[in-house]
Design a protein around this motif. Structure first.
Motif, PDB file in Angstrom:
ATOM      1  N   VAL A 151     -23.157  60.624  -1.074  1.00 22.08           N
ATOM      2  CA  VAL A 151     -23.892  59.604  -1.830  1.00 22.08           C
ATOM      3  C   VAL A 151     -23.286  58.223  -1.592  1.00 22.08           C
ATOM      4  CG1 VAL A 151     -24.486  58.812  -4.159  1.00 22.08           C
ATOM      5  CG2 VAL A 151     -24.619  61.249  -3.593  1.00 22.08           C
ATOM      6  N   LYS A 152     -21.971  58.150  -1.555  1.00 16.47           N
ATOM      7  CA  LYS A 152     -21.304  56.859  -1.379  1.00 16.47           C
ATOM      8  C   LYS A 152     -21.626  56.233  -0.019  1.00 16.47           C
ATOM      9  CE  LYS A 152     -17.463  57.963  -4.480  1.00 16.47           C
ATOM     10  NZ  LYS A 152     -15.995  58.150  -4.611  1.00 16.47           N
ATOM     11  N   ASP A 153     -21.904  57.058   1.002  1.00 15.90           N
ATOM     12  CA  ASP A 153     -22.262  56.522   2.317  1.00 15.90           C
ATOM     13  C   ASP A 153     -23.601  55.795   2.256  1.00 15.90           C
ATOM     14  OD1 ASP A 153     -19.957  57.633   3.231  1.00 15.90           O
ATOM     15  OD2 ASP A 153     -20.904  59.067   4.619  1.00 15.90           O
ATOM     16  N   VAL A 154     -24.551  56.361   1.516  1.00 11.27           N
ATOM     17  CA  VAL A 154     -25.862  55.717   1.387  1.00 11.27           C
ATOM     18  C   VAL A 154     -25.724  54.419   0.592  1.00 11.27           C
ATOM     19  CG1 VAL A 154     -28.231  55.973   0.566  1.00 11.27           C
ATOM     20  CG2 VAL A 154     -27.027  57.952   1.515  1.00 11.27           C
ATOM     21  N   VAL A 155     -24.942  54.462  -0.478  1.00  8.82           N
ATOM     22  CA  VAL A 155     -24.703  53.249  -1.270  1.00  8.82           C
ATOM     23  C   VAL A 155     -24.057  52.176  -0.404  1.00  8.82           C
ATOM     24  CG1 VAL A 155     -23.410  52.276  -3.222  1.00  8.82           C
ATOM     25  CG2 VAL A 155     -24.556  54.493  -3.466  1.00  8.82           C
ATOM     26  N   GLU A 156     -23.125  52.578   0.436  1.00 11.32           N
ATOM     27  CA  GLU A 156     -22.454  51.625   1.331  1.00 11.32           C
ATOM     28  C   GLU A 156     -23.451  50.995   2.300  1.00 11.32           C
ATOM     29  OE1 GLU A 156     -19.381  49.399   2.540  1.00 11.32           O
ATOM     30  OE2 GLU A 156     -18.978  51.081   1.183  1.00 11.32           O
ATOM     31  N   TYR A 193     -32.498  47.114  -3.768  1.00 11.34           N
ATOM     32  CA  TYR A 193     -32.234  47.203  -5.196  1.00 11.34           C
ATOM     33  C   TYR A 193     -32.981  48.374  -5.825  1.00 11.34           C
ATOM     34  CZ  TYR A 193     -36.722  45.196  -6.797  1.00 11.34           C
ATOM     35  OH  TYR A 193     -38.045  44.975  -7.085  1.00 11.34           O
ATOM     36  N   ARG A 194     -34.171  48.687  -5.306  1.00 10.32           N
ATOM     37  CA  ARG A 194     -34.916  49.830  -5.848  1.00 10.32           C
ATOM     38  C   ARG A 194     -34.236  51.147  -5.506  1.00 10.32           C
ATOM     39  NH1 ARG A 194     -41.094  48.700  -6.680  1.00 10.32           N
ATOM     40  NH2 ARG A 194     -41.072  46.437  -6.826  1.00 10.32           N
ATOM     41  N   GLU A 195     -33.731  51.254  -4.281  1.00  9.54           N
ATOM     42  CA  GLU A 195     -33.037  52.470  -3.883  1.00  9.54           C
ATOM     43  C   GLU A 195     -31.754  52.652  -4.699  1.00  9.54           C
ATOM     44  OE1 GLU A 195     -33.959  54.870  -2.060  1.00  9.54           O
ATOM     45  OE2 GLU A 195     -35.730  54.014  -1.077  1.00  9.54           O
ATOM     46  N   LEU A 196     -31.027  51.560  -4.935  1.00  9.63           N
ATOM     47  CA  LEU A 196     -29.811  51.650  -5.730  1.00  9.63           C
ATOM     48  C   LEU A 196     -30.129  52.052  -7.168  1.00  9.63           C
ATOM     49  CD1 LEU A 196     -27.910  48.548  -4.334  1.00  9.63           C
ATOM     50  CD2 LEU A 196     -27.099  50.916  -4.238  1.00  9.63           C
ATOM     51  N   HIS A 203     -27.384  59.658 -10.527  1.00  7.00           N
ATOM     52  CA  HIS A 203     -25.967  60.012 -10.398  1.00  7.00           C
ATOM     53  C   HIS A 203     -25.086  59.372 -11.477  1.00  7.00           C
ATOM     54  CE1 HIS A 203     -27.615  61.066  -6.461  1.00  7.00           C
ATOM     55  NE2 HIS A 203     -26.616  61.918  -6.363  1.00  7.00           N
ATOM     56  N   GLY A 204     -25.715  58.794 -12.501  1.00  5.87           N
ATOM     57  CA  GLY A 204     -24.962  58.374 -13.676  1.00  5.87           C
ATOM     58  C   GLY A 204     -24.126  57.130 -13.552  1.00  5.87           C
ATOM     59  N   PHE A 205     -24.570  56.152 -12.742  1.00  9.86           N
ATOM     60  CA  PHE A 205     -23.814  54.897 -12.667  1.00  9.86           C
ATOM     61  C   PHE A 205     -24.745  53.689 -12.736  1.00  9.86           C
ATOM     62  CE2 PHE A 205     -24.524  55.921  -8.108  1.00  9.86           C
ATOM     63  CZ  PHE A 205     -25.056  54.724  -7.637  1.00  9.86           C
ATOM     64  N   TYR A 206     -24.155  52.572 -13.147  1.00 15.26           N
ATOM     65  CA  TYR A 206     -24.843  51.281 -13.132  1.00 15.26           C
ATOM     66  C   TYR A 206     -24.351  50.494 -11.918  1.00 15.26           C
ATOM     67  CZ  TYR A 206     -26.096  51.872 -18.101  1.00 15.26           C
ATOM     68  OH  TYR A 206     -26.601  52.323 -19.299  1.00 15.26           O
ATOM     69  N   TRP A 207     -25.276  49.783 -11.285  1.00 12.72           N
ATOM     70  CA  TRP A 207     -24.876  48.790 -10.285  1.00 12.72           C
ATOM     71  C   TRP A 207     -25.480  47.468 -10.733  1.00 12.72           C
ATOM     72  CZ3 TRP A 207     -27.636  45.505  -7.066  1.00 12.72           C
ATOM     73  CH2 TRP A 207     -29.024  45.639  -7.126  1.00 12.72           C
TER      74      TRP A 207
END
Length: 313
Positions: A151-156, A193-196, A203-207
């Protein structure tokens, strides 16, 4: 107070000026992914300066706060330093009281609209702004990922597209119990921003963007240091207790920001959080350099057992 525009114009650049132009601000920031907003008003700019303010999506930076008297040094002097955000703070360890004053960036973002209006003998320039508007509007990603992608790779990857539009990387803290990989193939084909938002909800987080810097916190977590709000550090009136937190006002301290914590102390009412600790879910900054105090109103969520009470029943 200083306002800087990316075309090179600076209002109230500082130094030993006896005269400053009147500037007021009304800024609202929170932990959601919606852009933070600012309304900045400038009085009696010259015609050339009005023409230099800029246009939609041009960058603007507003700095404000309380500075220590010039020449403070020697025994008993307050020790000021710049923190990682470029803000002057008292060097007093983990809990910042803000009692000696500080100054820093209150807002950095993009212009949405500019209007010049006469009010009596004055010409008032009103600037509406959004934090990270350029990145929110323009950053897109179209890419497919195989099953098992972290998941972190996609966020990156999503962040890298935002970075191309001027966003910097801040503190990232994901939930400890977050699912680390996608169980199925995953594809993005939308604005970042929509994907995030979608990934964050799942996955239970705020960005969010704070002064064009991307930050991530767990839904029940926080980042950064603690700022003390108490009568001796500039608390205004009495805190109001809410169903899952507090609403409190104090003199302006740029260190008080969404995603971080404040410790509220009051001799009048009991706090509804462990040690009076709250996560800042919203901060509203207001001020006018020609009258009254600079202030910040905080809406905080209780921190109990190291976790944020999100008011979910």
């Amino acid at each position: 107070m200083r306002a800087t525009f990316n075309g090179g114009l600076t209002i109230n650049p500082g130094g030993m000026q006896e005269q400053q132009l009147k500037v007021s601000f009304d800024i609202v920031k929170d932990v959601s992914s919606s852009a933070n907003t600012a309304t900045i008003e400038l009085w009696n700019l010259s015609e050339s300066h009005r023409n230099s303010v800029g246009k939609e999506l041009d960058e603007i930076t507003l700095e404000a706060g309380y500075m220590p008297p010039a020449g403070m040094s020697g025994p008993g002097a307050l020790d000021f330093r710049r923190n990682e955000s470029g803000i002057f703070v008292l060097d007093q360890g983990q809990v910042s009281t803000g009692s000696g004053g500080n100054v820093g960036i209150l807002f950095k973002g993009a212009i949405r609209d500019v209007e010049h209006k006469r009010q009596g003998a004055n010409i008032v320039t009103r600037i509406s702004c959004g934090d990270g508007d350029k990145a929110i509007r323009k950053a897109k990603l179209s890419k497919s990922y195989p099953k098992g992608t972290p998941v972190k790779d996609v966020v990156e990857d999503l962040y890298k597209e935002l970075e191309k539009e001027g966003v910097k990387r801040g503190e990232w803290k994901f939930p400890d119990d977050m699912k680390q990989e996608f169980k199925r193939p995953y594809a993005t084909c939308a604005r970042c921003y929509r994907e995030l938002d979608t990934i964050g909800r799942g996955h239970g987080f705020y960005w969010n963007l704070q002064n064009q810097t991307m930050e991530i916190i767990p839904g029940d977590g926080y980042v950064g240091q603690v700022v003390l709000i108490a009568p001796e550090t500039g608390m205004i009136d009495t805190p109001a207790i809410t169903d899952n937190g507090v609403r409190v006002s104090c003199l302006l301290n740029p260190e008080i920001r969404p995603n971080r914590r404040v410790q509220v102390r009051s001799g009048i009412i009991d706090m509804n959080a462990d040690g009076g600790m709250y996560r800042v879910s919203q901060a509203s900054y207001r001020g006018d350099n020609f009258g009254g105090d600079f202030s910040v109103e905080v809406v905080g969520e209780s921190v109990k057992g190291g976790k944020v009470d999100q008011g979910i029943r």
